[in-house]
Design a protein around this motif. Structure first.
Motif, mmCIF file in Angstrom:
data_model
loop_
_atom_site.group_PDB
_atom_site.id
_atom_site.type_symbol
_atom_site.label_atom_id
_atom_site.label_comp_id
_atom_site.label_asym_id
_atom_site.label_seq_id
_atom_site.Cartn_x
_atom_site.Cartn_y
_atom_site.Cartn_z
ATOM 1 N N THR A 146 2.553 -0.480 -3.752
ATOM 2 C CA THR A 146 1.527 -0.120 -4.744
ATOM 3 C C THR A 146 0.404 0.702 -4.120
ATOM 4 O OG1 THR A 146 1.997 -2.206 -5.872
ATOM 5 C CG2 THR A 146 -0.013 -1.043 -6.494
ATOM 6 N N MET A 194 7.287 -1.584 -6.761
ATOM 7 C CA MET A 194 8.203 -2.150 -5.771
ATOM 8 C C MET A 194 9.238 -1.103 -5.380
ATOM 9 S SD MET A 194 7.642 -5.309 -4.846
ATOM 10 C CE MET A 194 6.590 -6.682 -5.340
ATOM 11 N N ALA A 247 2.314 -3.647 -10.147
ATOM 12 C CA ALA A 247 2.773 -3.391 -8.789
ATOM 13 C C ALA A 247 3.941 -2.414 -8.800
ATOM 14 C CB ALA A 247 3.183 -4.695 -8.112
ATOM 15 N N THR A 252 6.579 -12.784 -5.275
ATOM 16 C CA THR A 252 6.154 -11.447 -5.740
ATOM 17 C C THR A 252 6.941 -10.915 -6.930
ATOM 18 O OG1 THR A 252 7.610 -10.421 -4.085
ATOM 19 C CG2 THR A 252 5.316 -10.793 -3.457
ATOM 20 N N CYS A 253 8.140 -11.446 -7.162
ATOM 21 C CA CYS A 253 8.969 -10.910 -8.250
ATOM 22 C C CYS A 253 9.337 -12.039 -9.212
ATOM 23 C CB CYS A 253 10.249 -10.284 -7.696
ATOM 24 S SG CYS A 253 9.939 -8.916 -6.577
ATOM 25 N N ASN A 286 8.571 -8.638 3.017
ATOM 26 C CA ASN A 286 9.294 -8.107 1.858
ATOM 27 C C ASN A 286 10.126 -9.215 1.198
ATOM 28 O OD1 ASN A 286 8.358 -5.665 2.871
ATOM 29 N ND2 ASN A 286 10.248 -5.319 4.030
ATOM 30 N N THR A 338 9.964 -4.124 -1.541
ATOM 31 C CA THR A 338 8.752 -3.838 -0.755
ATOM 32 C C THR A 338 7.642 -3.367 -1.683
ATOM 33 O OG1 THR A 338 10.154 -3.139 1.093
ATOM 34 C CG2 THR A 338 7.828 -2.501 1.172
ATOM 35 N N ASP A 339 6.497 -4.038 -1.583
ATOM 36 C CA ASP A 339 5.348 -3.656 -2.413
ATOM 37 C C ASP A 339 4.712 -2.383 -1.846
ATOM 38 O OD1 ASP A 339 3.049 -3.384 -3.865
ATOM 39 O OD2 ASP A 339 2.542 -5.521 -3.860
#
Length: 516
Positions: free
Chosen positions: A124, A104, A102, A47-48, A26, A121-122
Motif C-alpha cells: 500500500t 496486496m 490496502a 491481514t487478509c 508476508n 505482500t502489503d
C-alpha cells in the motif's frame, strides 16, 4: 535411532519451520501437488479476510476469493476464477486492491514437488508513493510546458519592440531632418515603455509563481482606491474622448488594497484600450456579505470563444492582434493569478458590439477596522512644481547618475549628484541644504538606507528621502520600508518618480507606508 524418533524429529523441525513462517512479514499459503492447502501462516490470517483452512482445495479457495467481495478483481469473477484455477503452478504476480484500502501484491511461485506457494505482500505505502510521484511528475511536466510556452511568448513579445528600437536608432543617427528625428525619438520612447511594461509584468508573474507575494488583508474604504484609479486613468480616457466614471459605495471592504488595485487597474486599462466610443463606468453591487466591483465598458466586446482564454498568459484575440493593439496579453493573466491568491471570484460578461463587464467580488469589511486615509502607492501627477528644489542624488553608476541628473534637471530641480556617501556629505558641508535625498540602495560600500542616515546627520534634520533599487527581492523592499523610507524599483518610471517626489515634498501624509 528408531523410526518413531526420526519421525518425531522431522515433525519438530517442520513445526519449527512453520513457526518461523508465521512471523514472516508476508501472508503465505503453501499448496501441495494435490492442490490442497498444506499451510497458512498467521500473517495471512491477520491481514487478509479470506477463507483459508488446511486441507481445502486450491479451486475452492479461488472460488471463495472470487465471491468474497474482499478485493477488486481485474475482470468478471467467473472469468477470473477460471483463469486462476488454470494457472495453478504458473509463476506470476498481480496487485489487488482490498476493501480495506490496502493494496496486496499476490505472487505465485511453483514448488519443486509440483505444488505452489502464494504470498500476499502489503504494498500500500509503495503504491501510494508511486501514485504521488506520478502526480508530481505530471504536475512538473505541465509546469515545465507552461513555463516553456510562457518564455517563448515572452521572448517573442520582448524582441518586437527591441527590433523596432534597433531600427529606429539606426535611422535616427542618419536622419538630418529635426522633425523626423523627433518622431523617431518618440517612437523609441514608446518601444522602451512597452519593454518596461513587459518586464514589469514578467516580474509580477514571477513573484506570484514563486509565492513571494503574500496578501495583507485590511479593511478600507473603496472610495480611496477609486480616487487613485481616477487620477491614474483620467488622462488616458480624455485622450480618447471617453467618459470615465467611478461610483464609489459607502462602507468598507476587506482585502489586500494594493493587490486589488492591480486587479482593477488592469480592468480599467483594458476597458479604455478596447473602447472607442462611449465610456467606462466603475461601480459596485452588493451580494450578501460581499461586494461585486464591476468595470463596465461600451467597447467592442469579447467573443464567446475568447472569454475563457483572455485570462491566459500572452493571449490576445485574433482581432486584437490584427489591430496591433499595444496590450501584452499579460494583464488579465495577472488578474487571474492575483484573484486566485486572494480567493476573489472574477467574472466576465460580454456582448460583441455592445461592451463587456469585468468584475471581482470581495468581502465587505468592518468600518471600525478601516484604515482611512492610509495612502500607499504612487499615482500620475503634473509637473512644474519642483523648480529650484535642491535635491541630493546618490548613485554610484556613472551612466545612471548622469541620466537621472538630466531627468531631474528637466523638471527644474537643482540637482547635486554624488557617487557615494562621502561625496554627498561634502556637498552638505559645502553649503548644499537639500529638500530631498534620492539614493540608490545597492551602493558599493553602503546601502542607500545607511547613506540617507549619514546625510541626514550631516544636515542635522530628517530631510525627506527615498530609495531606488534594482533589487526587487521582497525581503530587501520590506527592509527599506521598515527603515521608514519609500522605495521605487528600477527601471523607475518618471511619472511614478515625479508623484512620489511630489508627495514627499508637498503632501508627506500620502507617503505613509503600508508595509508592502
Amino acid at each position: 535411532m528408531a523410526d518413531t524418533d526420526r519421525a518425531a524429529g522431522a515433525d519438530d523441525r517442520l513445526a519449527a519451520i512453520w513457526a518461523g513462517l508465521d512471523v514472516a512479514p508476508n501472508g503465505i499459503l503453501v499448496w501441495g501437488e494435490d492442490r490442497r492447502l498444506l499451510y497458512v501462516n498467521d500473517r495471512f490470517r491477520k491481514t487478509c479476510d479470506l477463507p483459508a483452512s488446511v486441507g481445502m482445495t486450491y479451486d475452492a479457495f479461488v472460488s471463495a476469493m472470487a465471491r468474497s467481495h474482499e478485493c477488486f478483481l481485474p475482470c468478471e469473477p467467473d472469468a477470473w476464477e477460471r483463469e486462476e484455477i488454470a494457472d495453478f503452478g504458473v509463476e506470476k504476480q498481480r496487485d489487488y486492491l482490498f476493501a480495506t484500502g490496502a493494496v496486496m501484491q499476490v505472487t505465485h511461485a511453483a514448488s519443486r514437488v509440483g505444488g505452489m506457494t502464494v504470498t500476499f505482500t502489503d504494498v500500500t505505502a509503495i503504491k501510494r508513493n508511486e501514485t504521488a510521484l506520478q502526480l508530481a511528475k505530471e504536475a512538473a511536466e505541465a509546469t515545465d510546458e507552461a513555463k516553456s510556452r510562457f518564455l517563448r511568448a515572452a521572448n517573442h513579445d520582448l524582441r518586437q519592440p527591441l527590433a523596432s528600437l534597433k531600427i529606429l536608432i539606426y535611422n535616427c543617427i542618419r536622419e538630418p531632418v529635426e522633425e523626423h528625428r523627433s518622431d523617431m525619438l518618440h517612437a523609441m520612447g514608446v518601444a522602451v515603455s512597452i519593454m518596461e511594461d513587459l518586464l514589469g509584468a514578467l516580474l509580477q508573474i514571477g513573484q506570484l509563481d514563486a509565492g513571494r507575494i503574500q496578501p495583507r488583508i485590511t479593511s478600507f474604504q473603496l472610495s480611496q482606491l477609486f480616487e487613485r484609479l481616477d487620477i491614474q486613468f483620467r488622462h488616458q480616457a480624455e485622450e480618447k474622448a471617453l467618459r470615465l466614471k467611478f461610483v464609489a459605495p459607502r462602507g468598507t471592504i476587506a482585502t489586500d488594497r494594493a493587490l486589488l488595485e492591480r486587479i482593477l487597474s488592469n480592468f480599467v486599462a483594458n476597458a479604455i484600450r478596447f473602447t472607442e466610443v462611449g465610456g467606462v463606468v466603475v461601480g459596485c453591487r452588493r451580494e450578501g456579505k460581499n461586494l461585486r466591483i464591476e468595470v463596465v465598458d461600451t467597447g467592442r466586446g469579447v467573443r464567446p470563444q475568447d472569454r475563457e482564454r483572455v485570462f491566459d498568459e500572452f493571449y490576445r484575440a485574433t482581432e486584437e492582434r490584427r489591430m496591433q493593439k499595444n496590450g501584452l496579453g499579460l494583464g488579465l493573466n495577472i488578474v487571474k493569478r492575483l484573484a486566485e491568491l486572494l480567493e476573489h471570484p472574477v467574472r466576465l460578461r460580454s456582448e460583441v458590439g455592445k461592451g463587456s463587464i469585468f468584475s471581482v467580488t470581495v468581502p465587505l469589511g468592518n468600518i471600525w477596522h478601516s484604515e482611512a486615509g492610509r495612502e500607499v502607492e504612487i499615482s500620475e501627477a503634473v509637473a512644474g512644481e519642483f523648480v529650484g528644489t535642491p535635491v541630493i542624488l546618490v548613485e554610484d553608476d556613472d551612466i545612471l547618475r548622469e541620466t537621472m541628473t538630466q531627468l531631474l534637471r528637466r523638471w527644474g530641480i537643482d540637482v547635486h549628484a554624488a557617487a557615494d556617501e562621502s561625496e554627498a556629505i561634502r556637498l552638505v558641508e559645502g553649503g548644499v541644504v537639500p529638500q530631498l535625498i534620492v539614493a540608490d540602495y545597492n551602493l558599493k560600500t553602503r546601502t542607500g538606507v545607511d547613506v540617507v542616515e549619514g546625510v541626514r546627520q550631516a544636515i542635522g534634520a530628517a530631510t525627506p528621502a527615498m530609495i531606488v533599487t534594482a533589487d526587487a527581492e521582497p525581503r530587501v523592499l520590506e527592509g527599506i520600508r521598515a527603515a521608514g523610507l519609500p522605495v521605487l524599483v528600477k527601471p523607475v518610471s518618471p511619472p511614478r518618480l515625479r508623484v512620489l517626489m511630489h508627495n514627499l515634498l508637498f503632501e508627506p501624509s500620502l507617503t505613509k507606508l503600508s508595509g508592502r
